[in-house]
Design a protein around this motif. Structure first.
Motif: not given
Length: 220
Positions: A111-117, A144-150, A155-160, A171-179
């Motif tokens: 479903p739309p709205g994902w991150l793949i590490f 960690t955040a060395e390589a991921y697809l979004i 992205a729209e929801r994070r920026i909003e 960065a890595d902790h923030f992306l996990t917490w925010l998502d």
């Protein structure tokens, strides 16, 4: 295959890492776009206003997380449906091209709205990974955040969210917490496509104080 953007989180003065990334780009046929904004020595008061002052993030961590968020913002502004984000010490494995094609096919079922590490080669894993008999995506929070697809929806929801909130974690902790807060799913690949050169000892770490205490030989 790479008809989508590939963004690299880097620092202008890390020329050895730039060469490392260009060499991999030639090997795999990737066109890179480096994120030069938000270098630690060039952060302005306006930039720092995006951070929660009470969190007291180290300046290098502040720089890195702002660069990761700049990728999201750029992706939204350009209306890009998909983006690959790489940190400049990432080491892409030989099977990267083959497996990234499999990842893209699997992502179409999400479903739309994902991150793949795509990393995690040096992380602890659970039984789901050990028991996976085929290449698959396993729901799991980013480590960690060395390589991921979004995708663009995520992205729209994070920026909003960032329009009315401040960043308070690396960065890595923030992306996990925010998502988790936004209800966006994060996945790992059952077989990693990459690792970090600052973990293997190829590069001196710029962020991890504990890792920096050890020699390159120890890390390898």
């Amino acid at each position: 295959m790479f008809e989508f953007p590939v963004y690299v989180i880097s620092v202008k003065r890390f020329t050895d890492r730039h060469q490392h990334m260009y060499a991999q780009a030639r090997r795999f046929g990737i066109r890179l776009e480096f994120i030069w904004d938000y270098d630690a020595d060039a952060l302005t008061e306006h930039n720092l206003a995006q951070l929660d002052a009470a969190a007291n993030l180290p300046i290098q961590s502040a720089s890195t997380v702002l660069k990761h968020m700049e990728v999201q913002r750029t992706m939204v502004e350009r209306k890009q449906n998909l983006a690959l984000v790489l940190e400049d010490d990432v080491i892409l494995f030989p099977q990267f091209l083959q497996l990234i094609d499999d990842v893209l096919k699997l992502s179409q079922q999400l479903p739309p709205g994902w991150l793949i590490f795509l990393g995690g080669a040096d992380n602890k894993i659970d039984r789901r990974f050990l028991e996976a008999k085929t290449f698959q995506l396993i729901e799991n929070p980013l480590s960690t955040a060395e390589a991921y697809l979004i995708d663009r929806v995520g992205a729209e929801r994070r920026i909003e969210w960032l329009e009315t909130h401040a960043i308070h974690l690396p960065a890595d902790h923030f992306l996990t917490w925010l998502d988790q807060r936004l209800g966006l799913k994060q996945y790992w690949v059952s077989e990693p496509l990459a690792t970090q050169g600052s973990i293997t000892g190829q590069f001196e770490t710029a962020l991890d104080a504990n890792r920096a205490k050890h020699s390159a030989f120890y890390l390898r």
